[in-house]
Write an enzyme that holds these catalytic residues in place. Structure first.
Site, PDB file in Angstrom:
ATOM      1  N   GLU A   1       0.688  -1.321  -0.003  1.00  0.00           N
ATOM      2  CA  GLU A   1       0.036  -0.051   0.099  1.00  0.00           C
ATOM      3  C   GLU A   1       1.026   1.262  -0.154  1.00  0.00           C
ATOM      4  O   GLU A   1       0.488   2.115  -0.732  1.00  0.00           O
ATOM      5  CB  GLU A   1      -0.929  -0.053   1.314  1.00  0.00           C
ATOM      6  CG  GLU A   1      -1.896   1.362   1.472  1.00  0.00           C
ATOM      7  CD  GLU A   1      -2.451   1.276   2.682  1.00  0.00           C
ATOM      8  OE1 GLU A   1      -3.372   2.453   2.775  1.00  0.00           O
ATOM      9  OE2 GLU A   1      -2.565   0.468   3.543  1.00  0.00           O
TER      10      GLU A   1
ATOM     11  N   HIS B   1      -5.082   6.333   0.636  1.00  0.00           N
ATOM     12  CA  HIS B   1      -4.771   5.126   0.983  1.00  0.00           C
ATOM     13  C   HIS B   1      -5.771   3.992   0.083  1.00  0.00           C
ATOM     14  O   HIS B   1      -6.183   4.409  -0.874  1.00  0.00           O
ATOM     15  CB  HIS B   1      -5.577   4.983   2.331  1.00  0.00           C
ATOM     16  CG  HIS B   1      -4.705   5.627   3.409  1.00  0.00           C
ATOM     17  ND1 HIS B   1      -3.907   5.056   4.330  1.00  0.00           N
ATOM     18  CD2 HIS B   1      -4.868   6.880   3.818  1.00  0.00           C
ATOM     19  CE1 HIS B   1      -3.425   5.900   5.108  1.00  0.00           C
ATOM     20  NE2 HIS B   1      -4.029   7.130   5.021  1.00  0.00           N
TER      21      HIS B   1
ATOM     22  N   GLU C   1      -9.780   5.915   0.459  1.00  0.00           N
ATOM     23  CA  GLU C   1      -9.374   4.403   0.270  1.00  0.00           C
ATOM     24  C   GLU C   1      -9.714   4.055  -1.367  1.00  0.00           C
ATOM     25  O   GLU C   1     -10.741   3.896  -1.587  1.00  0.00           O
ATOM     26  CB  GLU C   1     -10.078   3.707   1.305  1.00  0.00           C
ATOM     27  CG  GLU C   1      -9.972   3.978   2.627  1.00  0.00           C
ATOM     28  CD  GLU C   1      -8.592   3.424   3.268  1.00  0.00           C
ATOM     29  OE1 GLU C   1      -7.871   2.436   2.437  1.00  0.00           O
ATOM     30  OE2 GLU C   1      -8.507   3.687   4.517  1.00  0.00           O
TER      31      GLU C   1
END
Length: 292
Positions: free
Chosen positions: A119, A174, A256
Site C-alpha cells: 500500500e 490510502h 481508500e
C-alpha cells in the site's frame, strides 16, 4: 565585354532605369512614412502572429500571468499513507501518540496485495501523480512524506503538517485491506469530535464538501463504484478514531482507492495506467472543491 563597357542597348536601359528609380524613391518614402505612422502598422505587431489588421492591440484576459492556473495561490497537502520504510522500524511506529480522543499507534505498515505490492508504494505513486496535475494548475503542493523519511511521520505529525501549511485542502491517500469480494472506493470524513487537542467542529462541513467532490471525480475518472461494504453504500464514511482527521484544523479527508485484498481491485491498483486515472480524478476533485 572584356573591356568592361556595356553594349549600346544596355547603356540605354541603364539610363532609363536610373530615371525610373529617381521617380520612385520619393514615392516609396512617403508610403513608408504613412504606414509606420498608422495604428497597428509596426512590424512588432505582425511578429506576434497578427493578421495584419491595423486595429490597435489590447491585452486580453488570457494574457495574464495566472492564465491557465486555476489553483494559483492555493496550498494543498497530500498525505501518502504509511511509508515504505515503516516495516524496518517496528518499535518506532508502534509507539502510542495522542489523537485527542485517545491514543493510537504512531503509524502502521499498511496493507498489500496478495502478490506483495505494498500500500505504501501505491500511495506514493498516486500522490506524485496528483501533485503533477495540481502543480500544473498553479497550486503549491506539499507532502507529509515522499519516501524520504526513515519511517512515518506519525499520525499526529501528519495532521500538524497540514495545519502549519494553512492548507486549503488535505487529502490522505490510502488503499483498503478488506476481505476478498469487497470492492470499490470510499472516502473517510471527519466526525465532529472535541477532546484534548482535537476539535473538528470547524472542518466537518468543508471536509464533507471536499469528500463529495473527490468521490465523484474519482468514480468518473476510474470507473470504480462506491464501496458497498462500508458505511451506507454511498462511498462516504464518517469516523472519529483517526488522528490524522481528529487533529486537523483544515479541511481534510482520507480516500481508500480500492481493496488491495480483492483480486479485481488489486488488478487495477497495480496498473500504472489506472493509477494515472486515479491521480487525475483526485486532482480534479480537489480542484472542484477549491473553485467552489
Amino acid at each position: 565585354m572584356s573591356n568592361g563597357s556595356f553594349p549600346p542597348e544596355s547603356g540605354r536601359r541603364g539610363g532609363t532605369l536610373a530615371i525610373v528609380l529617381a521617380a520612385l524613391i520619393p514615392a516609396c518614402c512617403v508610403a513608408f512614412w504613412l504606414l509606420s505612422s498608422s495604428p497597428g502598422g509596426s512590424k512588432d505587431d505582425d511578429a506576434d502572429g497578427g493578421s495584419g489588421s491595423t486595429a490597435p492591440s489590447t491585452p486580453s484576459a488570457t494574457a495574464s500571468p495566472s492564465s491557465g492556473k486555476p489553483l494559483q495561490g492555493k496550498v494543498v497537502v497530500i498525505d501518502p499513507g504509511h511509508n515504505p520504510h515503516n516495516r524496518d522500524h517496528p518499535s518506532q511506529i508502534a509507539r502510542l501518540v495522542d489523537i485527542g480522543t485517545n491514543k493510537k499507534e504512531c503509524d502502521t505498515t499498511g496493507t498489500a496485495t496478495n502478490s506483495g505490492y505494498p500500500e505504501a508504494s501505491f500511495t506514493l505513486d498516486v500522490a506524485r501523480r496528483v501533485r503533477s496535475v495540481l502543480e500544473a494548475r498553479g497550486a503549491t503542493v506539499r507532502f507529509t512524506q515522499d519516501g524520504d523519511r526513515p519511517y512515518g511521520p506519525c499520525v499526529d505529525e501528519r495532521a500538524e503538517i497540514g495545519n502549519e501549511a494553512h492548507a486549503d485542502a488535505v487529502v490522505s491517500v490510502h488503499a483498503d485491506g478488506a476481505a476478498a469480494g469487497q470492492r470499490g472506493v470510499h472516502v473517510i470524513l471527519p466526525e465532529s469530535v472535541r477532546g484534548g487537542d482535537a476539535d473538528t467542529s470547524a472542518i466537518t462541513t468543508p471536509s464533507r464538501h471536499l469528500g463529495e467532490r473527490l468521490l465523484d471525480r474519482f468514480v468518473q475518472a476510474t470507473g470504480s463504484e462506491p464501496a458497498q461494504y462500508i458505511g451506507d453504500g454511498s462511498g462516504l464514511d464518517v469516523r472519529g478514531d483517526l488522528g490524522g482527521l481528529n487533529l486537523s484544523t483544515v479541511p481534510k479527508v482520507f480516500i481508500e482507492c480500492g481493496n488491495m485484498r480483492d483480486a479485481q481491485d488489486a488488478a487495477q491498483l497495480t496498473d500504472p495506467a489506472w493509477r494515472e486515472r486515479a491521480g487525475r480524478g483526485i486532482a480534479q476533485g480537489i480542484t472542484d472543491f477549491l473553485n467552489e
